[in-house]
Write a protein that holds these residues in place. Sequence first.
Motif, PDB file in Angstrom:
ATOM      1  N   SER A 863     -34.809 -13.858  45.809  1.00  0.00           N
ATOM      2  CA  SER A 863     -35.610 -12.640  45.854  1.00  0.00           C
ATOM      3  C   SER A 863     -36.338 -12.470  47.179  1.00  0.00           C
ATOM      4  O   SER A 863     -36.673 -11.367  47.574  1.00  0.00           O
ATOM      5  CB  SER A 863     -36.630 -12.651  44.716  1.00  0.00           C
ATOM      6  OG  SER A 863     -37.530 -13.744  44.874  1.00  0.00           O
ATOM      7  N   THR A 864     -36.595 -13.577  47.876  1.00  0.00           N
ATOM      8  CA  THR A 864     -37.293 -13.539  49.157  1.00  0.00           C
ATOM      9  C   THR A 864     -36.912 -14.783  49.937  1.00  0.00           C
ATOM     10  O   THR A 864     -36.379 -15.749  49.366  1.00  0.00           O
ATOM     11  CB  THR A 864     -38.820 -13.483  48.961  1.00  0.00           C
ATOM     12  OG1 THR A 864     -39.457 -13.313  50.225  1.00  0.00           O
ATOM     13  CG2 THR A 864     -39.344 -14.738  48.295  1.00  0.00           C
ATOM     14  N   GLN A 865     -37.112 -14.761  51.230  1.00  0.00           N
ATOM     15  CA  GLN A 865     -36.797 -15.957  52.000  1.00  0.00           C
ATOM     16  C   GLN A 865     -37.726 -17.094  51.585  1.00  0.00           C
ATOM     17  O   GLN A 865     -38.896 -16.894  51.281  1.00  0.00           O
ATOM     18  CB  GLN A 865     -36.905 -15.690  53.489  1.00  0.00           C
ATOM     19  CG  GLN A 865     -38.277 -15.351  53.991  1.00  0.00           C
ATOM     20  CD  GLN A 865     -38.273 -15.060  55.488  1.00  0.00           C
ATOM     21  OE1 GLN A 865     -37.279 -14.605  56.024  1.00  0.00           O
ATOM     22  NE2 GLN A 865     -39.376 -15.331  56.155  1.00  0.00           N
ATOM     23  N   ALA A 866     -37.170 -18.319  51.553  1.00  0.00           N
ATOM     24  CA  ALA A 866     -37.934 -19.453  51.035  1.00  0.00           C
ATOM     25  C   ALA A 866     -37.294 -20.752  51.469  1.00  0.00           C
ATOM     26  O   ALA A 866     -36.092 -20.814  51.759  1.00  0.00           O
ATOM     27  CB  ALA A 866     -37.995 -19.394  49.509  1.00  0.00           C
ATOM     28  N   ASP A 867     -38.128 -21.825  51.539  1.00  0.00           N
ATOM     29  CA  ASP A 867     -37.594 -23.173  51.725  1.00  0.00           C
ATOM     30  C   ASP A 867     -36.847 -23.575  50.456  1.00  0.00           C
ATOM     31  O   ASP A 867     -37.363 -23.438  49.348  1.00  0.00           O
ATOM     32  CB  ASP A 867     -38.718 -24.173  51.982  1.00  0.00           C
ATOM     33  CG  ASP A 867     -39.420 -23.921  53.311  1.00  0.00           C
ATOM     34  OD1 ASP A 867     -38.811 -23.283  54.174  1.00  0.00           O
ATOM     35  OD2 ASP A 867     -40.561 -24.368  53.456  1.00  0.00           O
ATOM     36  N   ILE A 868     -35.649 -24.084  50.641  1.00  0.00           N
ATOM     37  CA  ILE A 868     -34.765 -24.388  49.508  1.00  0.00           C
ATOM     38  C   ILE A 868     -34.278 -25.822  49.623  1.00  0.00           C
ATOM     39  O   ILE A 868     -33.983 -26.311  50.720  1.00  0.00           O
ATOM     40  CB  ILE A 868     -33.550 -23.425  49.493  1.00  0.00           C
ATOM     41  CG1 ILE A 868     -34.019 -22.007  49.165  1.00  0.00           C
ATOM     42  CG2 ILE A 868     -32.503 -23.879  48.489  1.00  0.00           C
ATOM     43  CD1 ILE A 868     -34.603 -21.829  47.785  1.00  0.00           C
ATOM     44  N   LYS A 869     -34.179 -26.509  48.477  1.00  0.00           N
ATOM     45  CA  LYS A 869     -33.527 -27.813  48.422  1.00  0.00           C
ATOM     46  C   LYS A 869     -32.513 -27.775  47.283  1.00  0.00           C
ATOM     47  O   LYS A 869     -32.807 -27.280  46.188  1.00  0.00           O
ATOM     48  CB  LYS A 869     -34.533 -28.932  48.209  1.00  0.00           C
ATOM     49  CG  LYS A 869     -33.899 -30.331  48.152  1.00  0.00           C
ATOM     50  CD  LYS A 869     -34.949 -31.423  48.057  1.00  0.00           C
ATOM     51  CE  LYS A 869     -35.608 -31.629  49.385  1.00  0.00           C
ATOM     52  NZ  LYS A 869     -36.522 -32.802  49.396  1.00  0.00           N
ATOM     53  N   ILE A 870     -31.310 -28.314  47.537  1.00  0.00           N
ATOM     54  CA  ILE A 870     -30.257 -28.393  46.525  1.00  0.00           C
ATOM     55  C   ILE A 870     -29.962 -29.864  46.265  1.00  0.00           C
ATOM     56  O   ILE A 870     -29.674 -30.616  47.194  1.00  0.00           O
ATOM     57  CB  ILE A 870     -28.981 -27.670  46.994  1.00  0.00           C
ATOM     58  CG1 ILE A 870     -29.273 -26.180  47.233  1.00  0.00           C
ATOM     59  CG2 ILE A 870     -27.867 -27.829  45.980  1.00  0.00           C
ATOM     60  CD1 ILE A 870     -28.131 -25.425  47.850  1.00  0.00           C
ATOM     61  N   LEU A 871     -30.046 -30.276  45.006  1.00  0.00           N
ATOM     62  CA  LEU A 871     -29.762 -31.650  44.611  1.00  0.00           C
ATOM     63  C   LEU A 871     -28.488 -31.696  43.778  1.00  0.00           C
ATOM     64  O   LEU A 871     -28.245 -30.805  42.947  1.00  0.00           O
ATOM     65  CB  LEU A 871     -30.912 -32.225  43.783  1.00  0.00           C
ATOM     66  CG  LEU A 871     -32.317 -32.170  44.380  1.00  0.00           C
ATOM     67  CD1 LEU A 871     -33.307 -32.793  43.406  1.00  0.00           C
ATOM     68  CD2 LEU A 871     -32.370 -32.879  45.716  1.00  0.00           C
TER      69      LEU A 871
END
Length: 937
Positions: A863-871
């Motif tokens: 929905s908005t730019q954001a810090d993301i982490k994928i595990l």
Amino acid sequence: MKRPTSNVQRPNKLQRIWNLVIGICLVVGIWALGVPAGAATYTVTNTNDSGAGSLRQAINDAVANIGADTVEFNIPDTDTNYITAGRASYWRIRPTSVLPALDPDPSGDSVATSIDGTSQTTNQGDTNPFGPEIMIDGTSVGADDSGIAISTANCVIQGIIINNFGGDGLGISGASGNAIYGCYIGTDATGEASQANGLGIAITSGAQDNIVGSSESSNRNIISGNTNSGIEISSDVLASTISSGNKIFGNYIGVNRGGGAALANGGSGINLGNGSQTNEVGGINSGEGNIISGNTSNGINLDVSVSNTILGNLIGTSSDGASSVPNGENGIFLLEGSASNVIGNGSTAGRNIISGNTEAGIRSVGSGVDSLLIKGNYVGVNAAGTSALANGTIGIYLADGASHEVGGTGSGDGNVVSGNTENGIQLDAGSYCQILGNYVGIDASGANAIGNGVNGIFFGDNSSYNNIGDGTSDGRNIISANGDSGIEMTGTDTNSNEVNNNYIGTDANGAYGTGLENTNNGLFYDSDTKYNKVFSNRIRDSLVAINFANGSSGYEVSNNVIIGEEVTNSKGLFLLDGGEAGTAVVSSNEVRGFNTGIDVSISTEATLNINHSTVVKNNNSTGNGVGIWVSSGTVNISNCIVATNTTGIASSDSSVGIQLTGGTVLVSYSDLYGNNINYEVDDGTLTTTATIHALALFADSDNNDYHLNYNSPCINTGTPEGSDMGAYQYTGSTPEVRVISPNGSENWQEESSQTITWNASSESSDITSIDLSYSTDGGSNYTAITTGLSNSGSYSWTLPKADSTQARVKVVANSPSSTSSDESDSDFTISSKNVRLLGAVMTYPIKIRPMQGETTKIAYHLSTQADIKILLISKYGRVHTAYSAAAGAEGGQAGYNEISVNGNSFITNGYLPNGVYMIKLISQNKVIGSGHLVILD
């Protein structure tokens, strides 16, 4: 005397016999079970290693007993280990093997034992005016053995000297609610000399909510002179035993008993590592701050340690904060993975003094050191904030991180970062950081110079999307008196940063005191920096105020007041070598008092637009000033006023309004007057259109008010039709209004508090009210914010919940006879406070064979730019790999994102084993989406 009567019925003889029988049975039953009944006190009466009256026996008895037991001391001065040295006398207990640990009893219950060294003073008198009287000396135990070990809850260790153990002086493992205070750990009985333990205090393996120290000065611990660190808090992440919630209050760590000289721990003063979190170092109540100085390494070291709070400490100074007791490296050092830590909270009580250290005051290095909050600290100055107490390199150095906030907009949030040997604040490879409300190069009063040795603020390679100031007065930085530039940005991909509404080269009121100018440049941009913006600042410098050099391009410089001192070779704006082809903009600036107002020497492929600017009083002692000097490139000058003498009398010296020594220049709808020569062309091509040479009629140029007066010939004579010349709108009879902020490109979060600013005026100052409204569709429709405001020029607005990339603000000025309005020049963004996933997390394809070189893409909408982490997590719950993306970068953008996955595992150091893996998409510490991935051979 007559005996009083009683209404209580006495038991008869048979009842008394029966009660006696029951009591005897209870006693016999307890004896038979071998279980002592209730808490007890065990007294140490000698310094023997074992046997009756020894410390060892007392601990064994206390651990064996159910209840909150106390070990006290009452050793006579006839004991063979009663020692007098100087004015100190104490009793030394020197065990020959490890003392019994304070463990839970066999049933697992806490033994809650207190070992109270202060009882010796109570029983035998105060024999050591320097501190505790009971010393536990580890000289005779094994080389790696420790002193007191605690693995049960609610124990108290008080008033003990613990030294000469090769292991830990005192250790708490996996236990909670313990307290240690009034102890000397690693020193002699005076607290003035080292008698080292290997490590002072170790808190490990999931230990929680323990307290080291006290706010009472009489109960502080001296934790100094140890071979390694003073205090270490560590966790076992793989075993999920996280040490958290521990509090370190009121201690002297790395200094002597008086707090004025180093008594170094060989490592860091405090080491928070291996996943430790939510621990507190210092506090906001009186006496809770620690002195953490004189240590061989860092004052505080954080290594993969998150969400800790550091408040109210003196780090690198003496106990009065007036002199340096340097830590051997940095004051506070944060290593890879140490995110979301808090250093200072904006209150006076929570202020850390981080000064006098050998290297940086605060330093962070490594990926994952994100989201630091650094508020209200003094970095590089004394505790009074009045003079330098320099850190040996940089005040605050943040590398490889994102989303830091240095300072803030709340009262007291700004840091004083002054007097440091090199840069005040340095950001390398940092993004989405906010630097707000700080005093950089100036004292805590905001009036006097305490310059940093090099730059006030420095951005290095790959530092993009950061803000210095936020356009509000509360977020304004004061950046003055520094040894090179106020702000310097340099290097590849140091792009899209914004400097907004700061005072540079002035005091906190925007006034010009002696020595407050930065030595070389107000702002300096170098080495291929691109798309940087300089908005609404007040800049006063004696050499170059704004310098875009050596490949800088695509910049925008708007709405600034730029002031010089008419000295030789000074320049308001120096625009050198525009780099790649592109357009830069200089708009709505007031530039006055320089030898050259604007000096342009950009590349032949570049274009520069200079519009709506007022360039006046450009001269020097030899009388050969230039308003705008162009030597190369394509330059469009429109709607500008260029005047050496604003009274309208042509200057008798050699001043020039616009000078060409090369390039192609178009001047349109501008007013040149009061110069000895308005145009001088030595080389290049000059074209002029619709220019005038008339007295501009400023509101009050004698007092440096360069708004146009209501009858100025520069009103409504520009382009587009009806536009004014110069930097400021006129003060005419019809109200005129201009939106200053938000004026486009801002990114404001919903429900945050932001400041709308505007300029509005009329000939008779008869503006009766101001109305504000906002749009979320690019100005097609507006919703009221408020009406009937006084014309104060600013309004604090709490933004609505409204995701929009097409937001605008409209300001309407009302007078008795008419109204006038203006809206933001372009769209700004209102971003959502919470990140949401739009749709599902998808993989393309859902099955991959990594060993055959296959990869997959994980796709999702944000929905908005954001810090993301994928595990990627196995069915056994093991996290095999993680992928991260910063807000705004690939993978962290608003809208559609893709992350490529190659099937590597950082557990196996190879490919993921066959199986089904859960995909977890995490933002803001929450799982916002999940999916599945199948791994095949």
